[in-house]
Design an enzyme around this catalytic site. Structure first.
Site, PDB file in Angstrom:
ATOM      1  N   CYS A 277     -11.987 -16.154 -20.881  1.00 40.10           N
ATOM      2  CA  CYS A 277     -11.558 -15.220 -21.560  1.00 40.10           C
ATOM      3  C   CYS A 277     -12.099 -14.765 -22.942  1.00 40.10           C
ATOM      4  O   CYS A 277     -12.736 -13.957 -23.357  1.00 40.10           O
ATOM      5  CB  CYS A 277     -10.294 -15.189 -21.551  1.00 40.10           C
ATOM      6  SG  CYS A 277      -9.299 -15.271 -19.931  1.00 40.10           S
TER       7      CYS A 277
HETATM    8  N1  LIG Z   1      -7.807 -17.551 -15.964  1.00 39.28           N
HETATM    9  C1  LIG Z   1      -7.100 -17.155 -16.931  1.00 39.28           C
HETATM   10  O1  LIG Z   1      -6.802 -17.735 -17.683  1.00 39.28           O
HETATM   11  C2  LIG Z   1      -7.151 -15.287 -17.311  1.00 39.28           C
HETATM   12  C3  LIG Z   1      -5.934 -15.062 -18.029  1.00 39.28           C
HETATM   13  C4  LIG Z   1      -6.029 -13.839 -18.463  1.00 39.28           C
HETATM   14  C5  LIG Z   1      -6.806 -12.722 -17.618  1.00 39.28           C
HETATM   15  N2  LIG Z   1      -7.848 -13.274 -16.913  1.00 39.28           N
HETATM   16  C6  LIG Z   1      -8.605 -12.163 -16.015  1.00 39.28           C
HETATM   17  O2  LIG Z   1      -8.094 -12.211 -14.761  1.00 39.28           O
HETATM   18  C7  LIG Z   1      -9.046 -11.761 -13.835  1.00 39.28           C
HETATM   19  C8  LIG Z   1      -9.249 -12.760 -12.803  1.00 39.28           C
HETATM   20  O3  LIG Z   1      -9.648 -13.970 -13.521  1.00 39.28           O
HETATM   21  P1  LIG Z   1      -9.404 -15.513 -12.786  1.00 39.28           P
HETATM   22  O4  LIG Z   1      -9.513 -16.542 -14.000  1.00 39.28           O
HETATM   23  O5  LIG Z   1      -8.197 -15.384 -11.941  1.00 39.28           O
HETATM   24  O6  LIG Z   1     -10.639 -15.608 -12.012  1.00 39.28           O
HETATM   25  P2  LIG Z   1     -11.029 -16.581 -10.736  1.00 39.28           P
HETATM   26  O7  LIG Z   1     -12.533 -16.715 -10.645  1.00 39.28           O
HETATM   27  O8  LIG Z   1      -9.978 -17.605 -10.838  1.00 39.28           O
HETATM   28  O9  LIG Z   1     -10.471 -15.821  -9.529  1.00 39.28           O
HETATM   29  C9  LIG Z   1     -10.984 -14.617  -8.841  1.00 39.28           C
HETATM   30  C10 LIG Z   1     -10.821 -14.565  -7.351  1.00 39.28           C
HETATM   31  O10 LIG Z   1     -11.234 -13.319  -6.855  1.00 39.28           O
HETATM   32  C11 LIG Z   1     -12.027 -13.609  -5.783  1.00 39.28           C
HETATM   33  N3  LIG Z   1     -12.868 -12.411  -5.689  1.00 39.28           N
HETATM   34  C12 LIG Z   1     -13.949 -12.173  -6.153  1.00 39.28           C
HETATM   35  N4  LIG Z   1     -14.453 -10.945  -5.756  1.00 39.28           N
HETATM   36  C13 LIG Z   1     -13.388 -10.349  -4.809  1.00 39.28           C
HETATM   37  C14 LIG Z   1     -13.327  -9.121  -4.252  1.00 39.28           C
HETATM   38  N5  LIG Z   1     -14.041  -8.373  -4.301  1.00 39.28           N
HETATM   39  N6  LIG Z   1     -12.326  -9.126  -3.403  1.00 39.28           N
HETATM   40  C15 LIG Z   1     -11.262  -9.951  -3.236  1.00 39.28           C
HETATM   41  N7  LIG Z   1     -11.441 -11.284  -4.054  1.00 39.28           N
HETATM   42  C16 LIG Z   1     -12.288 -11.381  -4.686  1.00 39.28           C
HETATM   43  C17 LIG Z   1     -12.861 -14.866  -6.031  1.00 39.28           C
HETATM   44  O11 LIG Z   1     -13.183 -15.289  -4.612  1.00 39.28           O
HETATM   45  C18 LIG Z   1     -11.596 -15.362  -6.443  1.00 39.28           C
HETATM   46  O12 LIG Z   1     -10.788 -16.300  -6.000  1.00 39.28           O
HETATM   47  C19 LIG Z   1     -10.375 -11.822 -14.902  1.00 39.28           C
HETATM   48  O13 LIG Z   1     -10.480 -10.228 -15.165  1.00 39.28           O
HETATM   49  C20 LIG Z   1     -10.082 -12.355 -16.191  1.00 39.28           C
HETATM   50  O14 LIG Z   1     -10.747 -12.058 -17.193  1.00 39.28           O
HETATM   51  C21 LIG Z   1      -7.844 -14.543 -16.639  1.00 39.28           C
END
Ligand SMILES: NC(=O)c1ccc[n+]([C@@H]2O[C@H](COP(=O)([O-])OP(=O)(O)OC[C@H]3O[C@@H](n4cnc5c(N)ncnc54)[C@H](O)[C@@H]3O)[C@@H](O)[C@H]2O)c1
Length: 443
Positions: A277
């Site tokens: 992030c």
């Molecule tokens: N991890 C954190 O602490 C956090 C905190 C706040 C915000 N975010 C935001 O949340 C969002 C997700 O982050 P995350 O950490 O969960 O990512 P992540 O990589 O852990 O998870 C994303 C998931 O989406 C799946 N994916 C990718 N493309 C896809 C599609 N087209 N259809 C369906 N599934 C798909 C991936 O296989 C994966 O399992 C990002 O925008 C990130 O910036 C993350």
């Protein structure tokens, strides 16, 4: 008339917990959200393109440290959770929450391919009365400029036929005090009806919902939070480097400044910025700012300082080895902790990787230990095909230096310091260990 009916119908269905909810992207954000809704008795349908994740979940297995497998097996067995990689099923849920990745491209520009693909998947199966909420972090305008026109190309009208909102995720992995349900949720709808429906949904599972006037305000809220952290971490990292040159312990200074009961919030220095992030999200805003002839100077300056910190740490390691009559080339160095922050099993964008890369270039022989990361997968920029070495007295004695990059709570630091020949401490884990002062270097 029809609009009012659809809004009221959906809100009633939500209140009665009769809605089916789809979550797209079952990662660090999506999976805890699914579990939280299941806890409150909602039927969930999880979507992910990663068929391995889908298969694991179907077997009741979790792949995240923060979610024990029994939580998944319970909700699968009770029938509350179903998971799939079949996106034609997107017509089934009444509400769809998008939690797909939003990384940067090689050129440090927003990589929107995941949001674009998901929007296209939803567009193909959109039906009347559905609520769509984007949770992935992105620049102000993403919901209304990128998602909305594609969904309206179906002929459906937002606020009348379907509802669209942005609600940023504020998940803090590893934080036991502020779990998903306890973190207030900001919600901005494209129309007042969109906001009302989205707020009604989150109110079911989140203690406090904070409505704002638009998706753009909600999008910028998330970025402000992350930029605030990035800038303050950079400030304290810069002061750390100056304090070191002046012979002052920055940790002592922060502790003293923190006694001020107003006007000061402590931020702590470290080995560089990590996670997916804080090093990434601010650049979504600086990219968008260009459209407005605006340069976001604080974001660039913070980025520059934070990117420099691993170089500073490596220089400190070199000096420390030099002080012992050793060179970095050929030195055996143990990296203690590779996760981007304490007590998590996630090494994406971790400063440990940048430090390892620099040390490798200088000819060091590297090992690592991390209780939560048994082996290092391939990352966006780096690949170290290493497995976590068991942390033993023998290992500590045979390395030339131990670099504490992540301060996992489960490590016995006095024991590590006692047995290692040299400690480079980027996290102040050696605080108060005066007895071994001569072999400790704060970096
Ligand atoms: N991890 C954190 O602490 C956090 C905190 C706040 C915000 N975010 C935001 O949340 C969002 C997700 O982050 P995350 O950490 O969960 O990512 P992540 O990589 O852990 O998870 C994303 C998931 O989406 C799946 N994916 C990718 N493309 C896809 C599609 N087209 N259809 C369906 N599934 C798909 C991936 O296989 C994966 O399992 C990002 O925008 C990130 O910036 C993350």
């Amino acid at each position: 008339m029809q609009r009012v009916m659809l809004v009221d119908q959906l809100i009633k269905k939500i209140a009665e917990k009769k809605v089916d909810i789809g979550v797209i992207g079952l990662g660090y954000v999506g999976l805890p959200l699914v579990v939280r809704f299941c806890e409150e008795g909602f039927r969930m349908l999880g979507f992910d393109v990663d068929s391995k994740k889908v298969a694991l979940l179907k077997r009741g297995k979790s792949y995240l440290k923060s979610i024990p497998s029994h939580q998944i097996s319970n909700v699968i067995r009770s029938g509350l959770l179903d998971v799939t990689d079949d996106f034609s099923r997107l017509s089934e849920p009444d509400c769809i929450l998008i939690c797909v990745p939003t990384p940067l491209t090689e050129k440090m520009e927003p990589d929107l391919q995941y949001i674009e693909r998901t929007t296209e998947d939803i567009r193909k199966h959109l039906r009347k009365g559905q609520l769509i909420v984007l949770e992935s972090t992105s620049y102000p305008g993403t919901t209304e400029e990128l998602v909305l026109p594609r969904l309206e190309s179906t002929g459906f009208k937002v606020g009348r036929d379907f509802f669209l909102a942005f609600s940023p995720e504020r998940e803090d992995p590893g934080n036991k005090r502020f779990t998903t349900g306890k973190i207030p949720k900001v919600v901005g709808g494209v129309t007042a009806a969109c906001r009302e429906v989205a707020a009604a949904l989150y109110q079911q599972v989140i203690e406090k919902v904070v409505p704002v006037s638009s998706p753009r305000a909600a999008e910028l809220t998330k970025l402000l939070e992350n930029i605030y952290r990035s800038v303050n971490i950079a400030l304290v990292n810069e002061l750390k480097m100056l304090a070191d040159r002046m012979g002052i312990d920055i940790w002592e200074v922060i502790e003293a400044a923190s006694t001020k009961p107003f006007g000061f919030s402590p931020f702590y220095p470290g080995p560089g910025m990590g996670g997916h992030c804080i090093p990434i999200d601010p650049f979504y805003l600086s990219w968008k700012a260009r459209e407005y002839d605006f340069t976001t100077r604080f974001i660039f300056l913070a980025g520059e300082i934070n990117v420099h910190v691993p170089y500073y740490v490596v220089a400190k390691i070199q000096d420390a080895l030099n002080g012992m009559g050793k060179s970095t080339k050929g030195a055996k160095i143990l990296i203690l902790g590779v996760a981007y922050k304490r007590d998590v099993d996630d090494a994406r964008e971790s400063p440990a990787l940048a430090i390892m890369n620099l040390l490798k270039k200088k000819g060091a022989s590297l090992l690592y230990h991390d209780p939560y990361i048994p082996s290092l997968p391939r990352f966006r920029k780096y690949h170290f095909p290493l497995k976590s070495s068991p942390l033993t007295e023998n290992l500590l004695r045979e390395v030339d230096a131990v670099v504490v990059v992540t301060d996992h709570r489960s490590i016995d630091y006095p024991w590590v310091v006692k047995h290692a020949p040299l400690i480079i401490d980027t996290r102040n884990v050696t605080k108060g260990m005066k007895r071994w002062e001569k072999k400790i270097v704060k970096a």
